[in-house]
Design an enzyme around this catalytic site. Structure first.
Site, PDB file in Angstrom:
ATOM      1  N   CYS A  95      27.950  34.643  80.799  1.00 45.62           N
ATOM      2  CA  CYS A  95      28.451  35.985  80.546  1.00 45.62           C
ATOM      3  C   CYS A  95      29.639  36.230  81.474  1.00 45.62           C
ATOM      4  O   CYS A  95      29.639  35.827  82.632  1.00 45.62           O
ATOM      5  CB  CYS A  95      27.437  37.095  80.794  1.00 45.62           C
ATOM      6  SG  CYS A  95      26.025  37.029  79.707  1.00 45.62           S
ATOM      7  N   ARG A 115      32.643  31.594  79.503  1.00 48.75           N
ATOM      8  CA  ARG A 115      31.347  31.875  80.130  1.00 48.75           C
ATOM      9  C   ARG A 115      30.270  32.273  79.127  1.00 48.75           C
ATOM     10  O   ARG A 115      29.107  32.420  79.474  1.00 48.75           O
ATOM     11  CB  ARG A 115      31.497  32.999  81.154  1.00 48.75           C
ATOM     12  CG  ARG A 115      32.481  32.695  82.251  1.00 48.75           C
ATOM     13  CD  ARG A 115      32.592  33.873  83.178  1.00 48.75           C
ATOM     14  NE  ARG A 115      31.413  34.025  83.999  1.00 48.75           N
ATOM     15  CZ  ARG A 115      31.207  33.423  85.154  1.00 48.75           C
ATOM     16  NH1 ARG A 115      32.119  32.615  85.634  1.00 48.75           N
ATOM     17  NH2 ARG A 115      30.113  33.628  85.837  1.00 48.75           N
ATOM     18  N   TRP A 125      26.551  35.492  76.816  1.00 45.97           N
ATOM     19  CA  TRP A 125      25.766  34.298  76.511  1.00 45.97           C
ATOM     20  C   TRP A 125      24.329  34.805  76.505  1.00 45.97           C
ATOM     21  O   TRP A 125      23.786  35.174  77.546  1.00 45.97           O
ATOM     22  CB  TRP A 125      25.978  33.241  77.593  1.00 45.97           C
ATOM     23  CG  TRP A 125      25.351  31.923  77.241  1.00 45.97           C
ATOM     24  CD1 TRP A 125      25.914  30.909  76.513  1.00 45.97           C
ATOM     25  CD2 TRP A 125      24.042  31.472  77.610  1.00 45.97           C
ATOM     26  NE1 TRP A 125      25.035  29.871  76.397  1.00 45.97           N
ATOM     27  CE2 TRP A 125      23.878  30.182  77.054  1.00 45.97           C
ATOM     28  CE3 TRP A 125      22.987  32.016  78.331  1.00 45.97           C
ATOM     29  CZ2 TRP A 125      22.709  29.442  77.214  1.00 45.97           C
ATOM     30  CZ3 TRP A 125      21.814  31.279  78.485  1.00 45.97           C
ATOM     31  CH2 TRP A 125      21.688  29.998  77.929  1.00 45.97           C
ATOM     32  N   ASN A 149      25.930  40.485  84.162  1.00 44.82           N
ATOM     33  CA  ASN A 149      25.807  39.031  84.034  1.00 44.82           C
ATOM     34  C   ASN A 149      24.628  38.612  84.896  1.00 44.82           C
ATOM     35  O   ASN A 149      24.628  38.873  86.105  1.00 44.82           O
ATOM     36  CB  ASN A 149      27.108  38.366  84.525  1.00 44.82           C
ATOM     37  CG  ASN A 149      26.949  36.872  84.728  1.00 44.82           C
ATOM     38  OD1 ASN A 149      26.111  36.237  84.076  1.00 44.82           O
ATOM     39  ND2 ASN A 149      27.734  36.297  85.614  1.00 44.82           N
ATOM     40  N   GLY A 150      23.627  37.990  84.276  1.00 41.18           N
ATOM     41  CA  GLY A 150      22.456  37.549  85.041  1.00 41.18           C
ATOM     42  C   GLY A 150      21.180  37.776  84.256  1.00 41.18           C
ATOM     43  O   GLY A 150      21.209  37.967  83.038  1.00 41.18           O
ATOM     44  N   GLU A 180      28.471   9.891  80.924  1.00 38.25           N
ATOM     45  CA  GLU A 180      29.460  10.954  80.768  1.00 38.25           C
ATOM     46  C   GLU A 180      30.106  10.887  79.378  1.00 38.25           C
ATOM     47  O   GLU A 180      30.325  11.926  78.731  1.00 38.25           O
ATOM     48  CB  GLU A 180      30.505  10.842  81.884  1.00 38.25           C
ATOM     49  CG  GLU A 180      31.650  11.825  81.829  1.00 38.25           C
ATOM     50  CD  GLU A 180      31.231  13.300  81.848  1.00 38.25           C
ATOM     51  OE1 GLU A 180      30.055  13.604  82.064  1.00 38.25           O
ATOM     52  OE2 GLU A 180      32.113  14.143  81.605  1.00 38.25           O
ATOM     53  N   LYS A 227      29.978  13.982  76.775  1.00 46.28           N
ATOM     54  CA  LYS A 227      31.202  14.601  76.230  1.00 46.28           C
ATOM     55  C   LYS A 227      31.115  14.659  74.716  1.00 46.28           C
ATOM     56  O   LYS A 227      31.391  15.668  74.095  1.00 46.28           O
ATOM     57  CB  LYS A 227      32.435  13.777  76.586  1.00 46.28           C
ATOM     58  CG  LYS A 227      33.265  13.991  77.789  1.00 46.28           C
ATOM     59  CD  LYS A 227      33.625  15.301  78.291  1.00 46.28           C
ATOM     60  CE  LYS A 227      32.519  16.157  78.803  1.00 46.28           C
ATOM     61  NZ  LYS A 227      32.367  16.312  80.199  1.00 46.28           N
ATOM     62  N   GLU A 267      28.275  17.083  73.337  1.00 47.77           N
ATOM     63  CA  GLU A 267      28.404  18.529  73.566  1.00 47.77           C
ATOM     64  C   GLU A 267      29.487  19.166  72.717  1.00 47.77           C
ATOM     65  O   GLU A 267      29.411  20.349  72.418  1.00 47.77           O
ATOM     66  CB  GLU A 267      28.580  18.863  75.044  1.00 47.77           C
ATOM     67  CG  GLU A 267      29.890  18.492  75.646  1.00 47.77           C
ATOM     68  CD  GLU A 267      29.982  18.848  77.125  1.00 47.77           C
ATOM     69  OE1 GLU A 267      29.412  19.842  77.549  1.00 47.77           O
ATOM     70  OE2 GLU A 267      30.646  18.088  77.853  1.00 47.77           O
ATOM     71  N   HIS A 311      15.274  -3.121  76.623  1.00 49.19           N
ATOM     72  CA  HIS A 311      14.029  -2.404  76.940  1.00 49.19           C
ATOM     73  C   HIS A 311      13.843  -1.199  76.037  1.00 49.19           C
ATOM     74  O   HIS A 311      13.091  -0.289  76.375  1.00 49.19           O
ATOM     75  CB  HIS A 311      14.027  -2.015  78.420  1.00 49.19           C
ATOM     76  CG  HIS A 311      14.203  -3.200  79.309  1.00 49.19           C
ATOM     77  ND1 HIS A 311      13.189  -4.097  79.555  1.00 49.19           N
ATOM     78  CD2 HIS A 311      15.299  -3.678  79.950  1.00 49.19           C
ATOM     79  CE1 HIS A 311      13.649  -5.064  80.333  1.00 49.19           C
ATOM     80  NE2 HIS A 311      14.927  -4.829  80.577  1.00 49.19           N
ATOM     81  N   LYS A 322      30.310  27.816  80.323  1.00 55.83           N
ATOM     82  CA  LYS A 322      30.937  27.031  81.388  1.00 55.83           C
ATOM     83  C   LYS A 322      30.191  27.145  82.714  1.00 55.83           C
ATOM     84  O   LYS A 322      30.057  26.185  83.444  1.00 55.83           O
ATOM     85  CB  LYS A 322      32.368  27.537  81.552  1.00 55.83           C
ATOM     86  CG  LYS A 322      33.191  26.760  82.539  1.00 55.83           C
ATOM     87  CD  LYS A 322      33.727  25.517  81.906  1.00 55.83           C
ATOM     88  CE  LYS A 322      34.452  24.624  82.880  1.00 55.83           C
ATOM     89  NZ  LYS A 322      34.409  23.235  82.428  1.00 55.83           N
TER      90      LYS A 322
END
Ligand code: F6R
Length: 633
Positions: free
Chosen positions: A2, A27, A74, A100-101, A505, A509, A512, A528, A628
């Site tokens: 947020c 955000r 968010w 925000n929270g 990574e 990438k 997402e 394995h 983010k």
């Protein structure tokens, strides 16, 4: 998570707020809203979905006024619909509030408020705060906010305005970030610096349990016991163009292209000849000499940088390193003490789990070093020492330049430790530094080849897309009852040693931003389990630069090819062996000393993810469900 912003001054508040929200949208982007106070009272406009929907709405029916606040959400509590969008109000619409929270005790507070006669319009935890401020309001907004926040449990940054005090805005912070931007006859409140950078580079970083009261000409900060707090005004060196797309289609592509400049900047700031300096690192050399082990703690991409850092530090400085994701570290019983250096890595400096891990480590007596990008962020302030990564604002949700900046910082710190602890002679350190100095130019070379619109990687991404859909169509046509197994149209990323984290990574990438299933594995683990996935469907991206383990990687590739697998390799230019064995597609990188290969390998991995997502038409800078800055657990 947020983004919140508040403005008070002579400009049209809507313009400043919408501009700020545009820069904060990374955000969260489930809904957006704005409240402006003018002669008719508080006017609120909010819309589910991306900010552009609200923007279009405001274009048709503008809101006018010189004080206001905004929010990009968010979702945590309640669907991302209009009633749940912020700003929220009290029963009589005398105040507007953004948050925000997460408020942990909201249900209990809500039940009490309902009993007292308050009427709720949303399912959010935030609305509780609006009603609490209403309950405590008797003509002094600061005091009402102070009493309200004392009842809250959880994390919050809030901004409130009230109709009866039209020249003031009040904010409070506990765990979620909040800054005050200081302008000339105008002031700002925001979750993050880029939101105000167009108007001012002077900011105050609010600390936990502080309340700010701002008018257009004054800023007053106090603690929860009404004691005034004297705050430092920091000057931010970022410039506003860094937070703009600068002609690129997406922030992600722009940020990929910024990597040579970022790494050069780090080298200039941190090195002189063979000397390495970390000015803001407050941990003494004598303490660094004494440490017996290092624990690196981080989330997501920063965790992958940390894993690479383990290989670098163990090899260069000969210190044992363990690496954990923050959410695991904080809830197990890590064996750390005053002889452990805990390194927390975070782009935002606000990631809730990483911050909690930092606190846990300090409680256990360890020294904590933060490797952080955002100036003045919570992690930067709470760690014993900090090294900033100087990547500039990273706007795309998928991290790229912050990752290679973290790698560069970790490499330099490993070299610094190696020198300090006598593990490497000065001449060797100079040689390693000189090799690192080649990185920006070599990345530039890779970008020239693959980062441009005529890149053959775009063609490959296109082929993947076509093939993916052809196979899916065939499957659904030939199997209307769903009896056969769906094709495995996924990506596997394999690497060894320092490029095992690169494989993780690369997979992160891709998944997402394109939502295609992808996994990263150490290549030696293939037999394995993951080898069971191999048929003609997945793309197996093998990271095979020139290194001591090149032969081992070739063997892994042979095993994949023997099972009709499709291999796309990232390899050093001129790798004839790879060509001979019939690899389907090779992305070339220039030669570099093997420990530094993750820097170069990162570029094709980032571009591949970007091109595939673009082929699939996804919203690259704002992938679904992500934000983010993950300020909630
Ligand atoms: C991936 C990504 C996330 C972050 C993670 C940690 O592209 O951006 O995985 O790396 O959320 O964030 P910071 O570094 O801000 O702590």
């Amino acid at each position: 998570m947020c983004g919140i912003i508040g403005y008070i001054g002579d400009r049209e508040a809507t313009e400043v707020i919408i501009d700020g929200l545009t820069r904060l949208e990374y955000r969260g982007y489930d809904s957006a809203g704005i409240a402006v106070l003018n002669d008719s009272g508080i006017e609120i406009r909010k819309r589910p979905g991306k900010l552009k929907i609200l923007k279009a709405d405001l274009k048709k029916m503008p809101l006018s006024g010189h004080i206001g606040l905004g929010h990009t959400r968010w979702a945590t509590h309640g669907l991302p619909n209009e009633p749940n969008a912020h700003p929220h109000t009290d029963c009589k619409k005398k105040l507007a509030l953004v948050h925000n929270g997460i408020i942990e005790n909201y249900q209990q507070l809500k039940d009490n408020l309902i009993k007292e006669g308050h009427r709720f319009k949303s399912y959010t935890d935030t609305e509780v705060i609006a009603h609490l401020v209403e309950k405590h309001y008797d003509g002094n907004l600061e005091e009402a906010v102070r009493r309200a926040v004392k009842e809250l449990r959880g994390a919050y940054a809030i901004v409130v305005l009230h109709k009866d005090e039209p020249d003031k805005m009040v904010a409070a912070r506990c765990e979620s970030p909040l800054i005050v931007g200081i302008g000339k006859s105008e002031n700002f409140l925001a979750s993050d610096i880029p939101a105000v950078l167009k108007y001012t580079n002077k900011v105050i970083f609010m600390d936990n349990l502080e309340i700010a009261s701002i008018t257009k000409d004054s800023v007053k900060i106090m603690d929860y016991n009404k004691r005034p707090v004297k705050k430092k005004i920091s000057e931010v060196k970022w410039d506003v163009t860094q937070a703009e797309k600068g002609g690129f289609k997406h922030f992600m592509l722009k940020e990929i292209h910024e990597q040579p400049k970022v790494i050069s900047g780090i080298l200039t700031a941190r090195t002189r000849g063979s000397n390495i300096r970390f000015e803001e690192l407050k941990i003494k050399d004598s303490a660094l000499k004494r440490i017996k082990k290092i624990a690196i703690v981080a989330c997501g991409t920063a965790y992958h940088a940390g894993l690479s850092g383990k290989y670098m530090t163990e090899w260069l400085a000969h210190v044992p390193v363990l690496v954990d994701t923050s959410s695991e570290f904080r809830y197990r019983s890590p064996i750390i003490d005053k002889n452990t250096l805990v390194i927390v890595i975070s782009q935002s400096g606000e990631t809730a789990d990483t911050l909690a891990a930092l606190r846990e480590a300090r409680k256990k007596g360890a020294k904590v070093l933060g490797i952080v990008n955002v100036l003045g962020s919570s992690i930067a302030r709470e760690a014993d020492g900090v090294i900033y990564t100087y990547a500039g604002p990273e706007i795309a949700v998928a991290s790229t330049k912050a990752y290679t900046a973290q790698l560069a910082t970790l490499y330099l710190f490993s070299l610094y430790l190696a020198g300090l602890r006598g593990q490497r002679p000065k001449a060797k350190i100079r040689a390693y530094l000189n090799e690192l100095r080649r990185v920006p130019e070599l990345i530039e070379k890779i970008l020239k080849r693959y980062g441009m619109e005529r890149s053959d990687m775009i063609q490959k991404a296109h082929e993947f897309n076509r093939e993916y859909h052809r196979r899916l169509k065939l499957y659904y046509k030939g199997d209307p009852e769903g009896k056969r197994r769906a094709p495995n149209c996924c990506f596997l990323f394999l690497g060894r040693n320092v490029n095992y984290p690169s494989a993780l990574e690369g997979a992160l990438k891709l998944k997402e931003i394109s939502y295609i299933s992808s996994e990263g594995y150490p290549a030696g683990e293939m037999k394995h389990g993951p080898i069971a996935l191999i048929d003609e469907n997945p793309w197996v991206v093998c990271i095979v630069p020139d290194s001591d383990l090149h032969e081992k990687m070739i063997s892994n590739i042979m095993e994949i090819l023997a099972r009709r697998g499709i291999v796309a390799a990232i390899a050093t230019e001129g790798d004839e062996k790879l060509r001979k064995i019939g690899v389907d597609y090779i992305m070339e990188i220039p030669y570099i000393e093997q420990t530094l290969t993750p820097f170069l390998v990162a570029i094709p991995l980032q571009l591949l993810a970007y091109y595939v997502a673009r082929e699939f038409g996804e919203e690259i800078d704002q992938p679904r469900n992500l934000a983010k800055s993950v300020t909630v657990e």
